[in-house]
Design a protein around this motif. Structure first.
Motif, PDB file in Angstrom:
ATOM      1  N   ILE A 208       0.840  -1.207   0.000  1.00  0.00           N
ATOM      2  CA  ILE A 208       0.000   0.000   0.000  1.00  0.00           C
ATOM      3  C   ILE A 208       0.871   1.251   0.000  1.00  0.00           C
ATOM      4  N   ILE A 209       1.951   1.210   0.799  1.00  0.00           N
ATOM      5  CA  ILE A 209       2.863   2.367   0.837  1.00  0.00           C
ATOM      6  C   ILE A 209       3.517   2.559  -0.530  1.00  0.00           C
ATOM      7  N   ASP A 210       3.918   1.453  -1.158  1.00  0.00           N
ATOM      8  CA  ASP A 210       4.510   1.554  -2.493  1.00  0.00           C
ATOM      9  C   ASP A 210       3.529   2.173  -3.482  1.00  0.00           C
ATOM     10  N   ALA A 211       2.275   1.737  -3.381  1.00  0.00           N
ATOM     11  CA  ALA A 211       1.255   2.276  -4.288  1.00  0.00           C
ATOM     12  C   ALA A 211       1.037   3.765  -4.015  1.00  0.00           C
ATOM     13  N   ALA A 212       1.031   4.137  -2.736  1.00  0.00           N
ATOM     14  CA  ALA A 212       0.866   5.550  -2.389  1.00  0.00           C
ATOM     15  C   ALA A 212       2.028   6.376  -2.925  1.00  0.00           C
ATOM     16  N   ASN A 213       3.242   5.900  -2.740  1.00  0.00           N
ATOM     17  CA  ASN A 213       4.412   6.629  -3.233  1.00  0.00           C
ATOM     18  C   ASN A 213       4.418   6.718  -4.752  1.00  0.00           C
ATOM     19  N   TYR A 214       3.932   5.665  -5.421  1.00  0.00           N
ATOM     20  CA  TYR A 214       3.842   5.706  -6.891  1.00  0.00           C
ATOM     21  C   TYR A 214       2.972   6.898  -7.317  1.00  0.00           C
ATOM     22  N   SER A 215       1.831   7.047  -6.656  1.00  0.00           N
ATOM     23  CA  SER A 215       0.931   8.149  -7.011  1.00  0.00           C
ATOM     24  C   SER A 215       1.520   9.495  -6.624  1.00  0.00           C
ATOM     25  N   LEU A 216       2.192   9.570  -5.483  1.00  0.00           N
ATOM     26  CA  LEU A 216       2.759  10.832  -5.011  1.00  0.00           C
ATOM     27  C   LEU A 216       3.945  11.275  -5.860  1.00  0.00           C
ATOM     28  N   GLU A 217       4.690  10.309  -6.379  1.00  0.00           N
ATOM     29  CA  GLU A 217       5.924  10.635  -7.102  1.00  0.00           C
ATOM     30  C   GLU A 217       5.697  10.880  -8.587  1.00  0.00           C
ATOM     31  N   SER A 218       4.431  10.861  -9.008  1.00  0.00           N
ATOM     32  CA  SER A 218       4.173  11.006 -10.446  1.00  0.00           C
ATOM     33  C   SER A 218       4.093  12.471 -10.874  1.00  0.00           C
ATOM     34  N   GLY A 219       4.588  13.340 -10.046  1.00  0.00           N
ATOM     35  CA  GLY A 219       4.620  14.770 -10.399  1.00  0.00           C
ATOM     36  C   GLY A 219       3.373  15.483  -9.929  1.00  0.00           C
ATOM     37  N   GLY A 220       2.988  16.496 -10.654  1.00  0.00           N
ATOM     38  CA  GLY A 220       1.833  17.300 -10.250  1.00  0.00           C
ATOM     39  C   GLY A 220       2.256  18.720  -9.964  1.00  0.00           C
ATOM     40  N   LYS A 221       1.292  19.624 -10.024  1.00  0.00           N
ATOM     41  CA  LYS A 221       1.595  21.050  -9.842  1.00  0.00           C
ATOM     42  C   LYS A 221       1.886  21.399  -8.382  1.00  0.00           C
ATOM     43  N   ARG A 222       1.324  20.617  -7.440  1.00  0.00           N
ATOM     44  CA  ARG A 222       1.448  20.872  -5.994  1.00  0.00           C
ATOM     45  C   ARG A 222       0.889  22.242  -5.627  1.00  0.00           C
ATOM     46  N   LEU A 223      -0.115  22.699  -6.382  1.00  0.00           N
ATOM     47  CA  LEU A 223      -0.649  24.038  -6.144  1.00  0.00           C
ATOM     48  C   LEU A 223      -1.189  24.209  -4.733  1.00  0.00           C
ATOM     49  N   ARG A 224      -1.873  23.193  -4.241  1.00  0.00           N
ATOM     50  CA  ARG A 224      -2.531  23.332  -2.937  1.00  0.00           C
ATOM     51  C   ARG A 224      -1.525  23.508  -1.805  1.00  0.00           C
ATOM     52  N   PRO A 225      -0.521  22.641  -1.664  1.00  0.00           N
ATOM     53  CA  PRO A 225       0.460  22.897  -0.602  1.00  0.00           C
ATOM     54  C   PRO A 225       1.290  24.154  -0.846  1.00  0.00           C
ATOM     55  N   ILE A 226       1.512  24.513  -2.121  1.00  0.00           N
ATOM     56  CA  ILE A 226       2.245  25.758  -2.407  1.00  0.00           C
ATOM     57  C   ILE A 226       1.444  26.956  -1.909  1.00  0.00           C
ATOM     58  N   MET A 227       0.143  26.962  -2.201  1.00  0.00           N
ATOM     59  CA  MET A 227      -0.713  28.042  -1.719  1.00  0.00           C
ATOM     60  C   MET A 227      -0.675  28.127  -0.196  1.00  0.00           C
ATOM     61  N   ALA A 228      -0.744  26.966   0.453  1.00  0.00           N
ATOM     62  CA  ALA A 228      -0.731  26.945   1.920  1.00  0.00           C
ATOM     63  C   ALA A 228       0.598  27.463   2.462  1.00  0.00           C
ATOM     64  N   TRP A 229       1.698  27.093   1.808  1.00  0.00           N
ATOM     65  CA  TRP A 229       3.021  27.552   2.259  1.00  0.00           C
ATOM     66  C   TRP A 229       3.128  29.070   2.141  1.00  0.00           C
ATOM     67  N   VAL A 230       2.740  29.612   0.968  1.00  0.00           N
ATOM     68  CA  VAL A 230       2.856  31.056   0.745  1.00  0.00           C
ATOM     69  C   VAL A 230       1.990  31.818   1.743  1.00  0.00           C
ATOM     70  N   MET A 231       0.743  31.390   1.898  1.00  0.00           N
ATOM     71  CA  MET A 231      -0.136  32.082   2.851  1.00  0.00           C
ATOM     72  C   MET A 231       0.390  31.921   4.281  1.00  0.00           C
ATOM     73  N   GLY A 232       0.800  30.713   4.635  1.00  0.00           N
ATOM     74  CA  GLY A 232       1.245  30.476   6.008  1.00  0.00           C
ATOM     75  C   GLY A 232       2.533  31.182   6.348  1.00  0.00           C
ATOM     76  N   VAL A 233       3.535  31.037   5.485  1.00  0.00           N
ATOM     77  CA  VAL A 233       4.877  31.558   5.782  1.00  0.00           C
ATOM     78  C   VAL A 233       4.999  33.030   5.417  1.00  0.00           C
ATOM     79  N   ASN A 234       4.641  33.377   4.168  1.00  0.00           N
ATOM     80  CA  ASN A 234       4.850  34.746   3.699  1.00  0.00           C
ATOM     81  C   ASN A 234       3.834  35.739   4.250  1.00  0.00           C
ATOM     82  N   GLU A 235       2.583  35.314   4.376  1.00  0.00           N
ATOM     83  CA  GLU A 235       1.542  36.261   4.774  1.00  0.00           C
ATOM     84  C   GLU A 235       1.241  36.234   6.270  1.00  0.00           C
ATOM     85  N   TYR A 236       1.228  35.041   6.869  1.00  0.00           N
ATOM     86  CA  TYR A 236       0.892  34.955   8.294  1.00  0.00           C
ATOM     87  C   TYR A 236       2.121  34.787   9.183  1.00  0.00           C
ATOM     88  N   GLY A 237       3.289  34.628   8.580  1.00  0.00           N
ATOM     89  CA  GLY A 237       4.516  34.543   9.369  1.00  0.00           C
ATOM     90  C   GLY A 237       4.651  33.262  10.182  1.00  0.00           C
TER      91      GLY A 237
END
Length: 797
Positions: free
Chosen positions: A537-566
């Motif tokens: 199951i972990i291998d299958a999860a990593n297969y899906s996670l490692e297939s790339g993607g824009k990562r927009l959602r965590p990027i948005m959270a990082w920018v808002m959390g770190v840059n805007e809310y400190g």
């Protein structure tokens, strides 16, 4: 081929020679005025009349009582507010619009109809300026706001043309060679589009039927772009170092052939530094050329080609001059600029197939050199560095060796006198506007180069007219109220374009940097002693996670959390993981045969194709549970805030499931737009909302701010989904990482199937505007979110 070239040459001579002769006659009359100094006395009288409105003598008490101190005009909003506060805004706009009517529309200011048109436009602009400069959102002027432009398009029922031209300008921006000044190239293009629109607006009034008004404006936008394209992709390109000498000749011959034959030749093989850009430029210019040609009436088509040739050929004559040539005559220096400066504006009415207007043609012909000499004066030091030949650079270089050379500064004032008295019959309003502009140009030069350099320039250029120059310099020192709105807009536009490019570069660098960080966080380790089944199951999860993607959602959270809310970047890493785990789980479920039955995702086989549906389902459940565990490990934050976040996350996950269920139940059914919006928000918008709201919850932001983020996310999410639907229709598989046409194959209702392609584009832009407008209520920097929104609707994958 040789016979064809001779035929072209004969044809060109037939077109060019009469215009050249007219320009030579105009030059000769100006030369005579300079030799006899006949212009000096009349200009001195003009200035004595003019200065009554511009040289003010204030007492100390009146100075103290006049209110706010004048701000720097670079502060656009405060400057407009100051003008309005001081009661100067009406006159400021009146002289500015009057100048544009003379320069761009070829109007005579003494005409009552022209004055009515000017006052109507002044009133409209004033109302707009007062409304927009009083808002709290001063990050970007509304006239440069994409949302503001689209809202204007909606009001005029020309949304399709606005969408079209915004896409075109974006594409042009991406294909400007690095050797060119991108901001000025785009500014010129926008200026021409606005100029053509203004021509069309001036031909209409309140009695014009709405359908006819919309049709004319739609055509004006497209024609303006097509004509304006010649500035970045012909004029500026040939003036730059992007092409070598051979390439410039090859390119010029291509343009010349197109104008003379009426057909754009094939590009053929093009090598060199810009081989990746030139094919786009060639294709875009060909499309523009064909559009203009096809919108000409048969009786104006020849005029269009003739004026186009005069413009291009006079530019070409000027362009090939070299500063090392000591033998250019005064006619060589001035006749081509008379022609190019006049024809560049005459051609606009030709592009619009406007009726012949002798008054317009004559005024525009005589007026052009005034602007050209003013521009060449402003640019002379840059031109000197580049070795460009203008009357100013040539005079600076050879004035001591060539006593026969005409002083271009004297020519400039002779042109002004000729315009005021011979072209516009000593009209007082015309004198006011032209002298305003002239003094403003010298004030701007003095501010730009500094007093010492400015005095040095005047010693060189004004020594032959001491009495007039003494008066002029007094005006430069003392005169008020000579600035112009178009200069303010020009400076603001260049600044905005430059800032946008810097912000955009920062936006993409941020995305790249944060994405790289996130990619290192997502891998799920396998600890010793775990059951074999869990390993798979972990291998299958990593297969899906490692297939790339824009990562927009965590990027948005990082920018808002770190840059805007400190928030500490290391402390929110569990939140970033949880967002991507939940998103990846939703994709695994979406792809299942029981749902969308997708075969590829992110350019790789979907998980159920690599394993089976059971493993895929279990992996999705596993990732959702991992996400909950990550959120529970946010140990560096207030415990109550973390519990609120987990509760919010659980509710939103449940909503996403409901949205997917609604989507599945709707397959094969015709949905309403309201139903599709609801499904879209639950499937896509909620994930965007969570990425913005969860950092705000951890930062314990105010509820009003969280509500604003939710509103932005709602509209941004729908805009994102509509773009997905459009890409499924017209995208490219190698960019998308999945087959196109899946929606039609699955009989899925989308924004495209409900609204049609053009209707879907309009709906996307509507939500873009609503998301943009929501940001006005945000109490913090929204630059990243603005560029994120732009990226969402302009992306190719």
């Amino acid at each position: 081929m040789h016979h064809m070239r001779e035929e072209f040459t004969d044809h060109a001579d037939t077109w060019y020679r009469p215009h050249e002769q007219k320009a030579a006659q105009y030059f000769a009359s100006l030369h005579a005025q300079i030799k006899e100094k006949t212009y000096v006395a009349s200009l001195i009288d003009d200035f004595h009349l003019w200065k009554k409105n511009h040289i003010h003598h204030y007492s100390l008490l009146s100075l103290l009582s006049r209110g706010k101190r004048k701000p720097d005009s670079k502060d656009y909003h405060r400057y407009i507010q100051w003008l309005n506060h001081m009661g100067k805004l009406d006159d400021y706009l009146d002289r500015s619009i009057s100048y544009i009517y003379m320069r761009d529309l070829g109007k005579a200011l003494h005409s009552p109809d022209t004055q009515v048109s000017i006052q109507r436009l002044v009133t409209n602009i004033k109302d707009h300026l007062i409304r927009t400069t009083s808002s709290s959102d001063h990050n970007q002027s509304e006239f440069m706001s994409i949302a503001g432009v689209y809202r204007w398009g909606q009001k005029e029922n020309v949304e399709h043309a606005v969408i079209w031209v915004l896409d075109k300008i974006k594409a042009v921006s991406a294909h400007i060679p690095k050797e060119m000044n991108a901001e000025h190239a785009i500014r010129k293009l926008i200026k021409i589009i606005l100029g053509v629109i203004l021509h069309v607006l001036d031909e209409m009034d309140d009695t014009t039927p709405p359908v006819e008004r919309a049709r004319s404006l739609d055509e004006a936008i497209r024609l303006g772009y097509c004509y304006g394209l010649t500035y970045p992709f012909i004029d500026d390109l040939l003036d730059s170092d992007a092409l070598n000498g051979y390439e410039k000749e090859q390119y010029s011959n291509m343009i010349r052939t197109a104008i003379m034959s009426g057909t754009v030749p094939e590009l053929g093989e093009w090598t060199g530094n810009n081989a990746d850009i030139i094919p786009f430029i060639h294709a875009e210019l060909r499309e523009a050329f064909e559009y203009i040609k096809n919108h000409q009436r048969s009786e104006t088509l020849n005029t269009f080609f003739e004026q186009s040739y005069v413009f291009f050929h006079s530019q070409d004559i000027d362009r090939v001059k070299v500063l090392t040539n000591t033998s250019y005559t005064n006619e060589d220096l001035y006749v081509p600029i008379i022609l190019k400066s006049a024809s560049s504006r005459l051609i606009v009415r030709s592009v619009l197939s406007a009726a012949i207007d002798d008054g317009f043609d004559n005024r525009t012909f005589y007026y052009g050199i005034y602007n050209q000499l003013a521009d060449d004066f402003a640019d002379m030091f840059d031109d000197m560095k580049e070795g460009a030949v203008t009357p100013y650079t040539y005079y600076l270089t050879y004035r001591n060796q060539r006593p026969d050379l005409i002083n271009p500064f004297e020519m400039y004032w002779a042109v002004i006198s000729n315009l005021i008295h011979n072209v516009y019959q000593s009209d007082a309003k015309t004198r006011e506007v032209i002298l305003d502009r002239a003094i403003n140009g010298l004030k701007r030069c003095k501010e730009r180069v500094g007093l010492e350099k400015y005095n040095e320039i005047m010693d060189i250029f004004a020594s032959g007219m001491p009495e007039l120059n003494q008066l002029i310099q007094h005006m430069v020192r003392k005169a008020d109220d000579v600035d112009f709105f178009d200069k303010l807009v020009r400076d603001q536009m260049v600044t905005t374009l430059r800032n946008n490019r810097t912000e955009k570069d920062h936006f993409f660098n941020t995305i790249k940097s944060v994405r790289n960080q996130i990619n290192t966080l997502l891998h799920i380790p396998k600890h010793n002693g775990i059951p074999e089944m869990k390993e798979s199951i972990i291998d299958a999860a990593n297969y899906s996670l490692e297939s790339g993607g824009k990562r927009l959602r965590p990027i948005m959270a990082w920018v808002m959390g770190v840059n805007e809310y400190g928030l500490p970047s290391t402390a929110i890493m569990p939140l970033l993981r949880s967002l991507e785990y939940m998103h990846t789980a939703s994709l695994i479920f979406d792809d299942l045969p029981s749902q969308d039955n997708a075969s590829t995702r992110r350019g790789r086989p979907t998980l159920h194709h690599m394993h089976n549906s059971a493993i895929a389902e279990l992996t999705g459940l596993f990732l959702n549970q991992k996400a909950m565990g990550e959120q529970a490990s946010l140990n560096d934050f207030d415990a109550k805030a973390v519990l609120t976040l987990i509760q919010y996350s659980s509710e939103r996950a449940a909503d996403m499931c409901a949205g997917q269920a609604m989507d599945l139940q709707s397959k094969g059914k015709a949905l309403t737009l309201e139903q599709l919006n609801t499904i879209c928000f639950y499937k896509t918008g909620i994930a965007f909302e969570a990425s913005l709201v969860m950092p705000a919850i951890l930062a314990q932001a105010q509820e009003t701010e969280i509500s604003t983020l939710k509103k932005f996310a709602y509209h941004a999410g729908i805009a994102f989904q509509i773009k997905d639907d459009l890409l499924d229709l017209e995208g490219e598989q190698h960019l998308l990482g999945k087959p196109v046409g899946q929606d039609a194959h699955n009989n899925t209702s989308t924004f495209v199937t409900i609204l049609g392609k053009e209707g879907a584009r309009k709906e996307m832009w509507e939500h873009f505007c609503l998301a943009t407008e929501a940001l006005k209520d945000m109490p913090r920097n929204t630059t990243f979110l603005k560029h994120l929104l732009n990226y969402m609707i302009h992306r190719e994958s």
